[in-house]
Motif scaffolding. Sequence first.
Motif, mmCIF file in Angstrom:
data_model
loop_
_atom_site.group_PDB
_atom_site.id
_atom_site.type_symbol
_atom_site.label_atom_id
_atom_site.label_comp_id
_atom_site.label_asym_id
_atom_site.label_seq_id
_atom_site.Cartn_x
_atom_site.Cartn_y
_atom_site.Cartn_z
ATOM 1 N N ASP A 120 0.809 -1.219 0.000
ATOM 2 C CA ASP A 120 0.000 0.000 0.000
ATOM 3 C C ASP A 120 0.843 1.271 0.000
ATOM 4 O O ASP A 120 0.304 2.380 -0.009
ATOM 5 N N ALA A 121 2.160 1.126 -0.010
ATOM 6 C CA ALA A 121 3.039 2.302 -0.040
ATOM 7 C C ALA A 121 3.480 2.578 -1.475
ATOM 8 O O ALA A 121 4.666 2.709 -1.773
ATOM 9 N N ARG A 125 0.227 7.303 -3.082
ATOM 10 C CA ARG A 125 0.192 7.901 -1.744
ATOM 11 C C ARG A 125 0.670 9.348 -1.761
ATOM 12 O O ARG A 125 0.160 10.182 -1.024
ATOM 13 N N ALA A 331 3.054 7.473 6.341
ATOM 14 C CA ALA A 331 1.646 7.324 5.962
ATOM 15 C C ALA A 331 0.873 8.595 6.307
ATOM 16 O O ALA A 331 1.307 9.387 7.156
ATOM 17 N N GLN A 348 1.774 13.612 1.510
ATOM 18 C CA GLN A 348 0.802 12.598 1.109
ATOM 19 C C GLN A 348 -0.479 13.254 0.608
ATOM 20 O O GLN A 348 -1.005 14.178 1.230
#
Length: 428
Positions: A120-121, A125, A331, A348
């Motif tokens: 998910d990175a 992002r 994140a 982000q």
Amino acid sequence: MQRGMILAATVAATAALATACGGGDPSTPAAPGEKVELTLATFTEFGYEALIPEYEAAHPNIKITQRKTGQGGPYHQDLITKLAAGSGLADVAAVEEGHLSDILDKSSKFNDLSKIGPADAGPDRWLSWKYDAGKDKNGKVIGYGTDIGPLAMCYRKDMFAAAGLPTDPGAVKPLFATWDSYFDTGAQFVGKSGGKAWFDSAAQNFNAMVNQLDVGYLGTDDKLTIESNQGIRSAWDKVTAAVAKGESAKLTAFSNEWNSGFKQGAFATKVCPAWMLGVIKEQAGPENAGKWAVTAAFPGGGGNWGGSYLTVPTQSKHPKEAAELAAWLTAPEQQIKAFQAKGNFPSQTKALTDPTLLTKTDNYFGDTKIGELFAEQAKKVTKPQYKGPGDGQIQENVTSPALQAVEQGKSAADGWTQVVDGAKKITR
């Protein structure tokens, strides 16, 4: 510590040894529940003090030790030394964007986070220009983006009013539409204010102008462009012409005199990345609250000054766990927490729409919605400029001293010769 060669009679024995060594091979992470100690190296303020125990609480088998250095210069010198030595680096090492070119030149010494990091990175992002700047020439992702420094313009409302200029942020925007309009207004200001300076430092403006160009000091072939790059020469001519008109306060950025200049009203405008607001508040002091303002405009469109990346050197014994930590720290949720703790502006895309960010105001600057303003400015940046090895040295050790010499009386032509000769010495 670099990985050593592991000799074993069987594949199973090799795998067992790799696990015992803490997963020196990125394909062999620590076993479930295995205790893992990670080191995290940062400089100045990243806002991670409260985040580290939060991560450890969610990952009981992980113990994190943060190595925090006060100044970025010595930190990066130490990082380069340890890269050359092949030992001593942290599992997760921060790199400031001004030093990134020298690190990308040594990308073989860092893990490709697109291969070992969490699924998910991915690139979605981040703002695209932030993510792309963390790649080497072959597309290897060596760093996850932390904060950024989107550029706006700060100015002294009281000094503008005294010179007959508008003071409302919306009305001021057209003055900062282009570098030509900015310097033209500066010349008017000098005349109407009795000779007061329009900006703090020629080098500060010049650096921002060069960083906006499609091609900077070096091309993607790492060859010097400075003699053929008309954009750089044009920026030089415009800045030095403004110096000749008395627009510069002739201050060296971050010197004691520059710091005092904020409090004394030594200049009326300031190239203003998001983090500069904190500098202005600290140096100008409470007695100047309400005199400084910031507007969502920057000559030439947008730009960035500042921000960092978290890398995972190949020296790490726990690359997958290190990459997971770096991904978590960068994140959206954690970037917002770092923004709340230290004012580090998020890179982000999801964080840039967070209400916590967008509703953030600062009464020092007239209750301006600074989160919303700088989020708008961040989206004006298009693509990263390629930074070849030595780029930062040219800026710091060549162009800035040359512009300071011009501010002290050296001719613009002689200053340019100094720039060309100095840049050639660094890149030869």
